[in-house]
Scaffold this motif. Structure first.
Motif, PDB file in Angstrom:
ATOM      1  N   SER A 107      11.394 -12.625  -2.794  1.00 40.95           N
ATOM      2  CA  SER A 107      10.643 -11.374  -2.639  1.00 40.95           C
ATOM      3  C   SER A 107      10.923 -10.747  -1.286  1.00 40.95           C
TER       4      SER A 107
ATOM      5  N   ARG B 236       2.399 -11.742   0.595  1.00 39.30           N
ATOM      6  CA  ARG B 236       2.057 -12.318  -0.702  1.00 39.30           C
ATOM      7  C   ARG B 236       2.932 -13.531  -0.999  1.00 39.30           C
TER       8      ARG B 236
ATOM      9  N   SER C 235       5.461  -9.410  -7.275  1.00 41.88           N
ATOM     10  CA  SER C 235       4.428  -8.929  -8.182  1.00 41.88           C
ATOM     11  C   SER C 235       4.970  -7.843  -9.111  1.00 41.88           C
TER      12      SER C 235
ATOM     13  N   ARG D 138       3.266  -5.533 -10.581  1.00 42.90           N
ATOM     14  CA  ARG D 138       2.621  -4.280 -10.204  1.00 42.90           C
ATOM     15  C   ARG D 138       3.312  -3.633  -9.007  1.00 42.90           C
TER      16      ARG D 138
END
Length: 440
Positions: free
Chosen positions: A47, A98, A103, A105
Motif C-alpha cells: 500500500s 492504515r 482499502s 474504499r
C-alpha cells in the motif's frame, strides 16, 4: 552411520528455528512475529508503494502551468494543481497510517478523483490542444489503475473501475482525438495488469515466508520437546547406573550374608555419598560432577577417558578382581560417550565378579581417540549360553545407553570357556556377520 541422539536432534532443531526467519522481506526480525504479522506488514508495504507513487506523480500536474499563455482557462490548471497536491497528500497519509491491505474504499475514492481531474483539468486547454497539453495529467491518473491492481485484484469491480478511467480520459481529450489516445488507454490497462501481477507475486512470496516461519516455530517447539525428552532419558540412565552400579552390589553382598570387608565398607560409603547428592541436588546425578570417592570434585569435569577407566580399575581391584588392563587413549571422545563407555565397562567387570567364578585372569583392553574407541573385557570363567540368559540390568541399562550415543555392544560367551564383551564407538558398519552375542 549411527542414529543421531536426542540432543543432536534438539541442536539441529534450534539451528533451523534460528536461521530460517532471520530477516524476511517484510522487515520482521527473528521468529517474534507470527505469520499473520508477516502478511499484514507485507500488505502495508505494498500500500505504501502505491502511496509513494501517487505523491511522486503529483508533480506532473504542475507542468501545464508552464504553457500558461496557451491555456484557455489557466485558473483551472491552478485549481487542478492544488487539488492534486491535497489529494496526493491525503492518499499517502491514509496508506501510511492504515495497516494491512489497500482499502477498496480508498482505491475507489482515488479513481473518482482522477475521473474528475481528467474531465475538469482538460477544460483548461484549448479544444484542439487538449491531447497535447493535458498529457501531463496521465502519469497522475495512471496511479489509480495501479492502486486497483494492488487493492482490488482481478474482480469485476476492478475491471469496471479501469474501464471508467479509460472512458473518462477519452471524454477529456475530445475533440482532439489522435493515435496518442490509443497509447494512453493502453497505459491504463497495462498499469492495472502489471500492478495486479506484481501484487500476486509479492503475496505468494509473503505466504511462503509465513509458512517457513510457522515451520521454523514448529521445529523450535519440537526441538525443545526433544531436548526435554533426551534430558529425561539421560537422568533415568544416570539414576539406573547409580543404583545398579553402586548400591545394589552392597545390598546384594549384605543380603547374601557376606562379611563386610574394608573394600565393601568403602564401596558402601561411596554409594551413600552419591545417593545423598542425588536426593539433595538432581544435578549431582551427573557423573562428571562426582569424584571417584563420590564427593564433588571441581576438576572431575576435566577427567579424560583414561583417568575414568583407571578409576574403574582401582575400584574393582578393591573388590578382589585380578585385572590386567591396557589403556591407551590418544584423544577424548565426547563427554556423554565417555560416561557411557565407563559405565558399560564397570558393569561388564562387575558381572565378572558376580558370575564368572574366576577372577584371576581378566583382561581389559581400551584403545581409542576422539573419533573412535574400542573396549574389550575378557575373562576365562565359567561362561554362559547367551541364548538362555534373559537381558537384565546391564544389558538394558549401561549397555543400551552406549547404543543411544551411536555405539554398539557385542557379548560373546561360551559355556565353560569365559566371556568376551566388546564395546565399540561409533558402531561398525554392518558386514553381514552373525548377530551380536552368537558365535565364537
Amino acid at each position: 552411520m549411527p542414529a543421531p541422539s536426542g540432543q543432536a536432534l534438539a541442536d539441529a532443531g534450534r539451528s533451523v528455528a534460528g536461521s530460517l526467519p532471520l530477516r524476511t522481506m517484510t522487515g520482521l526480525v527473528g521468529s517474534a512475529a507470527s505469520s499473520c504479522d508477516v502478511i499484514q506488514r507485507t500488505e502495508q508495504r505494498m500500500s505504501r508503494m502505491v502511496g509513494y507513487t501517487r505523491a511522486a506523480c503529483a508533480t506532473f500536474v504542475i507542468i501545464p502551468l508552464f504553457g500558461w499563455a496557451r491555456l484557455r482557462h489557466p485558473w483551472i490548471a491552478v485549481l487542478i494543481v492544488a487539488a492534486a497536491a491535497v489529494e496526493a497528500s491525503w492518499f499517502t497519509w491514509r496508506v501510511w497510517r492504515r495497516p494491512g491491505r489497500l482499502s477498496p474504499r480508498l482505491v475507489l475514492a482515488d479513481v473518482a478523483f482522477c475521473v474528475a481531474l481528467m474531465l475538469v483539468g482538460s477544460r483548461a486547454a484549448q479544444p484542439d490542444e487538449r491531447n497535447k497539453i493535458m498529457t501531463e495529467l496521465v502519469p497522475f491518473s495512471l496511479v489509480a489503475p495501479a492502486g486497483i491492481g494492488f487493492g482490488l485484484g482481478l474482480t469485476l469491480l476492478a475491471v469496471g473501475a479501469v474501464a471508467v478511467l479509460m472512458a473518462a480520459w477519452s471524454l477529456a481529450v475530445l475533440p482532439d482525438v489522435s493515435l496518442k489516445l490509443g497509447s494512453d488507454l493502453l497505459g491504463f490497462a497495462l498499469w492495472y495488469v502489471v500492478a495486479m501481477l506484481i501484487a500476486r507475486e509479492l503475496r505468494a512470496l509473503c505466504a511462503a515466508t509465513a509458512a517457513a516461519q510457522d515451520e521454523a516455530a514448529a521445529a523450535g517447539r519440537l526441538a525443545i520437546e526433544q531436548e526435554k525428552e533426551a534430558e529425561s532419558l539421560r537422568q533415568r540412565e544416570i539414576t539406573h547406573r547409580e543404583i545398579h552400579d553402586y548400591l545394589l552390589p552392597v545390598v546384594d553382598h549384605v543380603a547374601a550374608g557376606g562379611v563386610p570387608s574394608p573394600a565393601l565398607v568403602r564401596e558402601a560409603r561411596r554409594g551413600a555419598q552419591r545417593a545423598r547428592r542425588i536426593i539433595m541436588d538432581p544435578r549431582g546425578m551427573d557423573p562428571r560432577a562426582l569424584a571417584v570417592d563420590g564427593t564433588a570434585s571441581p576438576d572431575s569435569t576435566q577427567n579424560g577417558l583414561e583417568e575414568m577407566m583407571s578409576a574403574v580399575v582401582d575400584a574393582l581391584a578393591d573388590e578382589g578382581l585380578a585385572l590386567v588392563p591396557f589403556v591407551s587413549i590418544k584423544g577424548e571422545p565426547p563427554a556423554e560417550v565417555r560416561e557411557a563407555l565407563v559405565a558399560a565397562t564397570r558393569e561388564a567387570l562387575r558381572n565378572v565378579v558376580r558370575h564368572s567364578a574366576s577372577t584371576d585372569e581378566v583382561h581389559l583392553f581400551v584403545e581409542g581417540d576422539a573419533d573412535s574407541v574400542l573396549v574389550v573385557v575378557r575373562d576365562r570363567g565359567v561362561g554362559f549360553d547367551p541364548g538362555s540368559v534373559r537381558a537384565g540390568g546391564g544389558m538394558t541399562g549401561s549397555y543400551s545407553a552406549l547404543r543411544r550415543y551411536g555405539g554398539e555392544t557385542l557379548v560373546t560367551a561360551w559355556p565353560g570357556d569365559g566371556t568376551k564383551v566388546t564395546f565399540r564407538w561409533p558402531a561398525a558398519e554392518p558386514t553381514g556377520a552373525g548377530a551380536p552375542g552368537t558365535g565364537r
